[in-house]
Motif scaffolding. Sequence first.
Motif, mmCIF file in Angstrom:
data_model
loop_
_atom_site.group_PDB
_atom_site.id
_atom_site.type_symbol
_atom_site.label_atom_id
_atom_site.label_comp_id
_atom_site.label_asym_id
_atom_site.label_seq_id
_atom_site.Cartn_x
_atom_site.Cartn_y
_atom_site.Cartn_z
ATOM 1 N N GLN A 1 0.827 -1.201 0.000
ATOM 2 C CA GLN A 1 0.000 0.000 0.000
ATOM 3 C C GLN A 1 0.862 1.252 0.000
ATOM 4 N N ASP A 2 2.070 1.164 0.530
ATOM 5 C CA ASP A 2 2.971 2.311 0.529
ATOM 6 C C ASP A 2 3.557 2.563 -0.852
ATOM 7 N N VAL A 3 3.589 1.507 -1.687
ATOM 8 C CA VAL A 3 4.168 1.638 -3.022
ATOM 9 C C VAL A 3 3.144 2.185 -4.011
ATOM 10 N N ASP A 4 1.981 1.538 -4.089
ATOM 11 C CA ASP A 4 1.013 1.953 -5.114
ATOM 12 C C ASP A 4 -0.418 2.095 -4.596
ATOM 13 N N GLY A 5 -0.596 2.090 -3.267
ATOM 14 C CA GLY A 5 -1.929 2.277 -2.713
ATOM 15 C C GLY A 5 -2.932 1.266 -3.219
ATOM 16 N N SER A 6 -2.567 -0.018 -3.146
ATOM 17 C CA SER A 6 -3.437 -1.037 -3.726
ATOM 18 C C SER A 6 -3.915 -2.077 -2.711
#
Length: 201
Positions: free
Chosen positions: A62-67
């Motif tokens: 979630q910190d990388v691409d908010g997924s």
Amino acid sequence: MQFLPRVARHFLVLSLLLLGAGAALAQPTGKAAKGRKRYTFAQKDSESPYVQNVTKNTDEEQDVDGSFTRLGYRSATDMLTEITALKKLHDWADTTYQRRVAAIPPGGALVVIVHRQGPKGVEMSNLTLTATDKAGKEVFAQTLAPGTGRFFGRDLYQGKTIIPFPKMDPQELNISIRDAKLYQTFDYTLALPAAQQTAAE
């Protein structure tokens, strides 16, 4: 006489190249284009004992691409147990208790929680949930109702939706949640427990 066929061939090749370029532009790029990584063996969810994650879905992502996209499930029996405890805690009248029990979905409820980047990233109607049985037959499908999330931390926002689920025989279902904005699909398995009657039935 050979001029026209040659022109036609060149026109056909050019048309195909343009169509291919247009299709390439329409496709998602990066991680979304490659799809999500899958576990070798499905991993149990840390919060819902009925759910296992098939695609990798960790807090770090979630910190990388908010997924971040989590699926949970609450059986009708679990919900009845919670309501009974709340009745004792709050000393509800019998009518209040019966009204709460009557509202329990016979098949329990799915819980979808997402973390997305930016306040506009959490639009729950971007998500479509589909359930299929072991034979691949679709047994349930729903596009989530519109709704926005609340601030979760840093640039992340959280959205949550509870979906009443139809009563079914105990079985293992495959659940997919498709995010139309991220071009990503999140896959899970759901082990439906045996349905038990509630006090309202």
